[in-house]
Design a protein around this motif. Structure first.
Motif, short mmCIF file in Angstrom:
data_model
loop_
_atom_site.label_atom_id
_atom_site.label_comp_id
_atom_site.label_asym_id
_atom_site.label_seq_id
_atom_site.Cartn_x
_atom_site.Cartn_y
_atom_site.Cartn_z
N ALA A 111 17.41 33.92 43.48
CA ALA A 111 17.65 33.36 42.16
C ALA A 111 18.66 32.21 42.25
O ALA A 111 19.33 32.03 43.27
N SER A 112 18.77 31.45 41.18
CA SER A 112 19.48 30.17 41.21
C SER A 112 20.86 30.19 40.56
O SER A 112 21.62 29.23 40.71
N MET A 113 21.19 31.28 39.84
CA MET A 113 22.30 31.18 38.90
C MET A 113 23.68 31.08 39.52
O MET A 113 24.67 30.88 38.81
N ASP A 114 23.78 31.22 40.84
CA ASP A 114 25.08 30.98 41.47
C ASP A 114 25.44 29.51 41.50
O ASP A 114 26.61 29.15 41.57
N THR B 21 26.55 22.20 42.58
CA THR B 21 25.22 21.60 42.39
C THR B 21 24.99 20.42 43.32
O THR B 21 23.86 20.12 43.68
N THR C 19 11.64 32.64 43.65
CA THR C 19 12.96 33.24 43.47
C THR C 19 13.10 34.61 44.14
O THR C 19 14.13 35.26 44.00
N ARG D 145 17.45 23.71 39.51
CA ARG D 145 17.51 23.66 40.97
C ARG D 145 16.41 22.76 41.51
O ARG D 145 16.63 21.91 42.39
N THR E 38 21.76 26.42 36.40
CA THR E 38 21.47 27.17 35.18
C THR E 38 20.22 28.03 35.35
O THR E 38 20.16 29.16 34.87
N ASN E 39 19.21 27.48 36.03
CA ASN E 39 17.94 28.19 36.23
C ASN E 39 17.20 27.51 37.37
O ASN E 39 17.65 26.51 37.93
N TYR E 40 16.03 28.06 37.72
CA TYR E 40 15.29 27.49 38.85
C TYR E 40 14.76 26.10 38.53
O TYR E 40 14.52 25.28 39.44
#
Length: 480
Positions: A456-459, A429, A356, A467, A462-464
């Motif tokens: 990071a993944s939140m764009d 997504t 991340t 992803r 929900t979380n990595y």
């Protein structure tokens, strides 16, 4: 602690004290319960006032805890101690007010450290920008292979409060600590500790690289046996610099780990063998074989470094060489950490969604010769020039997703203009399936399609974990 009850062997220094707990969530709720069980008068303050917060507040209020939702800035009158969730920034008005009033601030790690019972388990602590969780889990596996009662605790696995107050007795704990947790843990003194690496991260929280490194370096304070550092690090400050600055107990040693041939007081690699020249007699001349590189899963360079750091801490605790080997062989890496998903048409698909930040992505990219790189997301203030410059020769192509993908695209244009780039103007997504399809189009047999987002993944997710799951599902659809 589910009930907040503690045994009579815990010192009741909190009886009647006015304690403010800053933040609900995974650390605040257990801390409030424990403090209430110790007889403290507890007030919880929380910035948010959503449905989850109200649910947690109702649970605590039923015990007799006061909860103030939507007001995390004001210091409750009469507060004698603040116990904060680790993520609360030091510059919040609550802490400014506490400082002015002379009120100490602890994190949940500090609370756990102070509540240890006499004769409690030693702590072997691990911090660093990347690799903490893997190293701590490797360490716990090695300690377990030596027959020791242990657990992986802290930022992972068992909560520290449960570990120190629960009924299960441990010989030694493998403790993962973040820079946030260390900032709020002034009296922590580990048996031995390791800082795996240092790279810019969470600078919005710490304010500067110097402050971030200083908080990481707190893990070495008061070490009794070994301060384990990364001997290969070239960045400044280095982990070795932090060791030099630490105030340790007399007789504590600096122990380095390296992917090269180790010198005295180091662990390293010789002809595919992990060897120890630190915890042996006559370390000027002798070395102890610990394990083979092939015992490390996966045997990527940065993961071998994790294994050496775990081995160093275990050896500092007196673990035999055979337990290092057996523990590494028994270890299974967590999902989304350089996890091999599948081979499709001669191309390997690797999920390192946990990468991340740029430092983690750099290590991941270095593990493969020819890569189609899937990257992008929330940059968290990072820049990508150094990452792209180092990886340029390995890149077959790049597929970019997420809100801040333009930062990576521009770095690629500056430092790897010959690399074909697919810029997906999507943050939904479903973009992951298209990203994998585009990566398949760019890849050739023998290549690796690598999800190492450096963001990071939140764009988008929900979380990595989500992803990585989306990536794995997209790969499965390729091979269907």
């Amino acid at each position: 602690m589910g009930s907040g009850q503690v045994t009579s062997s815990v010192p009741f220094e909190f009886q009647g004290k006015h304690v403010t707990v800053a933040g609900l969530g995974v650390s605040g709720v257990p801390a409030a319960k424990v403090l209430h069980g110790l007889g403290a008068r507890v007030t919880v303050v929380n910035d948010g006032d959503d449905a989850r917060a109200r649910e947690q507040a109702a649970e605590l209020e039923a015990l007799g805890v006061t909860v103030r939702l939507g007001d995390g800035a004001t210091l409750p009158e009469g507060t004698e101690l603040i116990v904060t969730a680790p993520g609360w920034k030091p510059d919040k008005p609550l802490f400014t007010a506490a400082d002015a009033a002379g009120v100490p601030v602890w994190g949940d790690v500090e609370l756990a450290w102070r509540l240890r019972r006499p004769g409690a388990a030693d702590w072997l602590a691990v911090t660093g920008t990347n690799g903490k969780t893997t190293t701590v889990r490797m360490l716990a596996s090695i300690l377990g292979a030596a027959g020791l009662r242990t657990a992986a605790v802290g930022n992972i696995g068992v909560s520290l409060l449960d570990a120190v107050l629960g009924e299960e007795e441990y010989d030694v704990l493998a403790v993962e600590l973040s820079s946030y947790q260390l900032h709020w843990a002034p009296s922590l003194r580990a048996h031995s500790a390791a800082v795996l690496n240092l790279a810019p991260d969470h600078l919005d929280w710490h304010g500067s690289m110097e402050a971030y490194a200083r908080d990481k370096g707190r893990v070495y304070e008061g070490n009794r046996v070994a301060c384990v550092y990364n001997a290969d690090a070239t960045d400044k400050p280095s982990t070795e610099d932090l060791v030099r600055e630490a105030d340790v107990e007399e007789g504590c040693r600096a122990v380095g780990f390296t992917l090269g041939t180790p010198g005295p007081s180091q662990l390293g690699v010789v002809e595919g063998i992990l060897v120890d020249r630190a915890f042996v007699e006559n370390r000027q001349k002798n070395a102890q074989e610990l394990a083979e590189v092939s015992d490390v899963d996966p045997p990527a360079p940065h993961n071998i470094a994790n294994a050496l750091a775990a081995a160093a801490l275990a050896r500092a605790y007196g673990v035999p060489a055979s337990a290092v080997r057996d523990g590494l062989r028994d270890f299974t890496p967590d999902a989304h950490r350089i996890a091999h998903v599948a081979d499709v048409d001669g191309v390997a698909y690797i999920d390192d969604s946990k990468a991340t930040n740029t430092h983690a992505a750099q290590a991941s990219l270095a593990a493969y010769e020819s890569v189609v790189w899937i990257a992008g997301g929330l940059a968290k203030g990072a820049t990508f020039d150094e990452l792209v410059t180092g990886a340029a020769k390995r890149l077959r192509g790049a597929v970019l997703i997420g809100r801040d993908r333009a930062l990576i695209r521009e770095a690629l244009a500056r430092h790897a203009p010959e690399v074909p780039v697919v810029d997906l103007d999507r943050t939904d997504t479903g973009a992951m399936l298209e990203a994998v399809q585009e990566a398949q189009r760019l890849a050739r047999p023998g290549d690796t399609v690598l999800l190492a987002p450096a963001c990071a993944s939140m764009d988008m997710f929900t979380n990595y974990n989500k992803r990585g799951d989306a990536f794995a599902q997209a790969v499965r659809e390729l091979g269907a």
